[in-house]
Motif scaffolding. Structure first.
Motif, PDB file in Angstrom:
ATOM      1  N   UNK A 152       0.827  -1.210   0.000  1.00  0.00           N
ATOM      2  CA  UNK A 152       0.000   0.000   0.000  1.00  0.00           C
ATOM      3  C   UNK A 152       0.859   1.258   0.000  1.00  0.00           C
ATOM      4  N   UNK A 153       2.157   1.102  -0.158  1.00  0.00           N
ATOM      5  CA  UNK A 153       3.095   2.224  -0.029  1.00  0.00           C
ATOM      6  C   UNK A 153       3.564   2.739  -1.389  1.00  0.00           C
ATOM      7  N   UNK A 154       2.635   2.902  -2.322  1.00  0.00           N
ATOM      8  CA  UNK A 154       2.991   3.383  -3.659  1.00  0.00           C
ATOM      9  C   UNK A 154       2.337   4.726  -3.926  1.00  0.00           C
ATOM     10  N   UNK A 155       2.869   5.413  -4.911  1.00  0.00           N
ATOM     11  CA  UNK A 155       2.373   6.724  -5.300  1.00  0.00           C
ATOM     12  C   UNK A 155       1.862   6.631  -6.735  1.00  0.00           C
ATOM     13  N   UNK A 156       0.632   7.096  -6.946  1.00  0.00           N
ATOM     14  CA  UNK A 156       0.072   7.158  -8.293  1.00  0.00           C
ATOM     15  C   UNK A 156       0.108   8.578  -8.810  1.00  0.00           C
ATOM     16  N   UNK A 157      -0.582   8.822  -9.897  1.00  0.00           N
ATOM     17  CA  UNK A 157      -0.648  10.179 -10.461  1.00  0.00           C
ATOM     18  C   UNK A 157      -1.392  11.119  -9.525  1.00  0.00           C
ATOM     19  N   UNK A 158      -2.416  10.580  -8.850  1.00  0.00           N
ATOM     20  CA  UNK A 158      -3.321  11.412  -8.042  1.00  0.00           C
ATOM     21  C   UNK A 158      -3.255  11.098  -6.558  1.00  0.00           C
ATOM     22  N   UNK A 159      -2.109  10.658  -6.069  1.00  0.00           N
ATOM     23  CA  UNK A 159      -1.994  10.344  -4.645  1.00  0.00           C
ATOM     24  C   UNK A 159      -1.624   8.898  -4.416  1.00  0.00           C
ATOM     25  N   UNK A 160      -2.061   8.377  -3.278  1.00  0.00           N
ATOM     26  CA  UNK A 160      -1.696   7.006  -2.888  1.00  0.00           C
ATOM     27  C   UNK A 160      -2.181   5.976  -3.886  1.00  0.00           C
ATOM     28  N   UNK A 161      -1.427   4.880  -3.945  1.00  0.00           N
ATOM     29  CA  UNK A 161      -1.775   3.781  -4.836  1.00  0.00           C
ATOM     30  C   UNK A 161      -1.336   2.472  -4.189  1.00  0.00           C
ATOM     31  N   UNK A 162      -1.941   1.390  -4.643  1.00  0.00           N
ATOM     32  CA  UNK A 162      -1.622   0.059  -4.136  1.00  0.00           C
ATOM     33  C   UNK A 162      -1.007  -0.762  -5.260  1.00  0.00           C
ATOM     34  N   UNK A 163      -0.042  -1.620  -4.906  1.00  0.00           N
ATOM     35  CA  UNK A 163       0.548  -2.556  -5.852  1.00  0.00           C
ATOM     36  C   UNK A 163      -0.164  -3.894  -5.694  1.00  0.00           C
ATOM     37  N   UNK A 164      -0.724  -4.405  -6.785  1.00  0.00           N
ATOM     38  CA  UNK A 164      -1.464  -5.665  -6.785  1.00  0.00           C
ATOM     39  C   UNK A 164      -0.749  -6.695  -7.648  1.00  0.00           C
ATOM     40  N   UNK A 165      -0.873  -7.963  -7.268  1.00  0.00           N
ATOM     41  CA  UNK A 165      -0.292  -9.041  -8.071  1.00  0.00           C
ATOM     42  C   UNK A 165      -1.175  -9.372  -9.268  1.00  0.00           C
ATOM     43  N   UNK A 166      -2.477  -9.152  -9.155  1.00  0.00           N
ATOM     44  CA  UNK A 166      -3.419  -9.468 -10.235  1.00  0.00           C
ATOM     45  C   UNK A 166      -4.470  -8.364 -10.348  1.00  0.00           C
ATOM     46  N   UNK A 167      -5.034  -8.229 -11.528  1.00  0.00           N
ATOM     47  CA  UNK A 167      -6.177  -7.345 -11.759  1.00  0.00           C
ATOM     48  C   UNK A 167      -7.093  -8.052 -12.755  1.00  0.00           C
ATOM     49  N   UNK A 168      -8.386  -7.746 -12.691  1.00  0.00           N
ATOM     50  CA  UNK A 168      -9.350  -8.396 -13.580  1.00  0.00           C
ATOM     51  C   UNK A 168     -10.299  -7.349 -14.153  1.00  0.00           C
TER      52      UNK A 168
END
Length: 106
Positions: free
Chosen positions: A28-44
């Motif tokens: 949960x310690x990532x930064x996106x374009x618009x603030x905090x972001x989460x790193x996920x192993x999968x997305x659907x």
């Protein structure tokens, strides 16, 4: 009781399309374009855009924006390639911006 409710999910903030499972969060310690972001192993239920090189906070990466398959909202990006050895763990993983997803079944 948790089994009755089903898995905890994250959905698109715009249309509520399911995009990832809570259990797939790596960090949960990532930064996106618009603030905090989460790193996920999968997305659907996503569409992956064209690859491009971007200079991010941790160096040069080849990434592809990811979009909700239903409403086409930009949700984050997929790491296709990391050029620094210490960043290789991100390859094939997904960034979902906290402001673009909502919790379901919590």
């Amino acid at each position: 009781m948790a089994e009755l409710m089903g898995p905890r999910l994250y959905s698109c903030c715009n249309c509520r399309n399911h995009v990832s499972l809570h259990d797939d969060i790596i960090s949960k310690a990532f930064q996106g374009r618009n603030g905090r972001a989460f790193l996920f192993s999968h997305a659907m239920n996503i569409v992956i855009g064209p690859k491009e090189d971007r200079h991010l906070m941790t160096g040069l990466h080849t990434v592809a924006d990811i979009y909700c398959a239903d409403c086409h909202e930009v949700l984050g990006w997929k790491y296709e390639r990391a050029y620094e050895a210490t960043q290789k763990y991100k390859e094939g993983k997904f960034i979902l911006e906290k402001s673009k997803i909502v919790k379901e079944n919590w």
